[in-house]
Design a protein around this motif. Sequence first.
Motif, PDB file in Angstrom:
ATOM      1  N   THR A 176       0.864  -1.181   0.000  1.00 28.42           N
ATOM      2  CA  THR A 176       0.000   0.000   0.000  1.00 28.42           C
ATOM      3  C   THR A 176       0.899   1.228   0.000  1.00 28.42           C
ATOM      4  O   THR A 176       1.446   1.617   1.021  1.00 28.42           O
ATOM      5  CB  THR A 176      -0.942   0.005   1.218  1.00 28.42           C
ATOM      6  N   GLU A 177       1.008   1.859  -1.152  1.00 29.37           N
ATOM      7  CA  GLU A 177       2.070   2.833  -1.394  1.00 29.37           C
ATOM      8  C   GLU A 177       1.860   4.173  -0.701  1.00 29.37           C
ATOM      9  O   GLU A 177       2.814   4.905  -0.459  1.00 29.37           O
ATOM     10  CB  GLU A 177       2.215   3.054  -2.908  1.00 29.37           C
ATOM     11  N   THR A 178       0.612   4.547  -0.400  1.00 30.74           N
ATOM     12  CA  THR A 178       0.364   5.856   0.205  1.00 30.74           C
ATOM     13  C   THR A 178      -0.371   5.746   1.533  1.00 30.74           C
ATOM     14  O   THR A 178      -0.960   6.708   2.001  1.00 30.74           O
ATOM     15  CB  THR A 178      -0.460   6.743  -0.750  1.00 30.74           C
ATOM     16  N   GLN A 179      -0.323   4.584   2.184  1.00 29.82           N
ATOM     17  CA  GLN A 179      -1.015   4.396   3.463  1.00 29.82           C
ATOM     18  C   GLN A 179      -0.044   3.837   4.502  1.00 29.82           C
ATOM     19  O   GLN A 179      -0.099   2.663   4.870  1.00 29.82           O
ATOM     20  CB  GLN A 179      -2.202   3.439   3.292  1.00 29.82           C
ATOM     21  N   PRO A 180       0.865   4.671   5.036  1.00 32.66           N
ATOM     22  CA  PRO A 180       1.858   4.176   5.990  1.00 32.66           C
ATOM     23  C   PRO A 180       1.271   3.694   7.305  1.00 32.66           C
ATOM     24  O   PRO A 180       1.917   2.954   8.041  1.00 32.66           O
ATOM     25  CB  PRO A 180       2.760   5.400   6.212  1.00 32.66           C
ATOM     26  N   GLU A 181       0.029   4.101   7.596  1.00 35.27           N
ATOM     27  CA  GLU A 181      -0.559   3.718   8.881  1.00 35.27           C
ATOM     28  C   GLU A 181      -0.797   2.220   9.002  1.00 35.27           C
ATOM     29  O   GLU A 181      -0.971   1.703  10.117  1.00 35.27           O
ATOM     30  CB  GLU A 181      -1.872   4.476   9.124  1.00 35.27           C
ATOM     31  N   ASP A 182      -0.788   1.477   7.893  1.00 34.85           N
ATOM     32  CA  ASP A 182      -1.001   0.028   7.991  1.00 34.85           C
ATOM     33  C   ASP A 182       0.313  -0.757   7.947  1.00 34.85           C
ATOM     34  O   ASP A 182       0.316  -1.983   7.876  1.00 34.85           O
ATOM     35  CB  ASP A 182      -1.958  -0.470   6.903  1.00 34.85           C
ATOM     36  N   ASP A 183       1.459  -0.045   8.007  1.00 38.06           N
ATOM     37  CA  ASP A 183       2.755  -0.712   7.929  1.00 38.06           C
ATOM     38  C   ASP A 183       3.069  -1.469   9.219  1.00 38.06           C
ATOM     39  O   ASP A 183       3.037  -0.903  10.314  1.00 38.06           O
ATOM     40  CB  ASP A 183       3.874   0.305   7.690  1.00 38.06           C
ATOM     41  N   VAL A 184       3.392  -2.748   9.063  1.00 36.25           N
ATOM     42  CA  VAL A 184       3.823  -3.585  10.188  1.00 36.25           C
ATOM     43  C   VAL A 184       4.976  -4.458   9.700  1.00 36.25           C
ATOM     44  O   VAL A 184       4.847  -5.159   8.697  1.00 36.25           O
ATOM     45  CB  VAL A 184       2.685  -4.501  10.724  1.00 36.25           C
ATOM     46  N   PHE A 185       6.124  -4.384  10.392  1.00 29.93           N
ATOM     47  CA  PHE A 185       7.242  -5.252  10.041  1.00 29.93           C
ATOM     48  C   PHE A 185       7.988  -5.651  11.302  1.00 29.93           C
ATOM     49  O   PHE A 185       7.819  -5.055  12.368  1.00 29.93           O
ATOM     50  CB  PHE A 185       8.189  -4.581   9.035  1.00 29.93           C
TER      51      PHE A 185
END
Length: 219
Positions: A176-185
């Motif tokens: 998801t290129e423009t939605q950093p709020e869903d980033d989990v790593f």
Amino acid sequence: MKQISFAFMAAALLLLSGCEELENLCGISSEDLGFTEDYTRQLNAAVYIYQQTDRALRDSTLQAAGTAEIDGAMCTRTADSIVIDYGNGVVGNDGKERRGSIRLGYSGNYISAGSTASLILANYYEGDQNLTGTISLANTSQGNTPIIALTIDEFTANDKTLDGAISASWLSGFETETQPEDDVFELSGGLDLTDATTTNVFNGLFTSPLRIVNNCPYT
């Protein structure tokens, strides 16, 4: 020179226990606890830089238009480079002020296995801390799990230098290129922090993956 080897779990304990309690519980000296706090602070700074670099490399607006704003920084992109410019001072979503710039060169499509990137910090400050050093990225993904290998070299603040190799295994949000709020790593590997004034070395090791959730603030 003093060698301090610690599983990264110790940094998490700092959030749960007072310094005096940890001294009694684990036999950790107050000097070592201070070094642990330095390690955590510097790791957080490096993780933020990785996150912003990752966002810039994946941002579809930046790819299409050549310019975009990411966490207050003005970003410009060419065919093989990106500049993330905080100018004379920008306050990010985490409440911290940063100035200067992150400058990177890249090769290949970042989201595809085999791509690489390398960044340097140009007059970069987080608050009143001047941070210097380089971070290299390589997409080593296998199967359906995006994996970015990070090599951190001479990442220095206040005479303390962080070095080592870790990897970020993405659980969600990589596509998801423009939605950093869903980033989990999750981070795995190890990093060493060296104090140039004392030559003490803090060996930090993630005994289990350290999960970074973008919509969960940390300091």
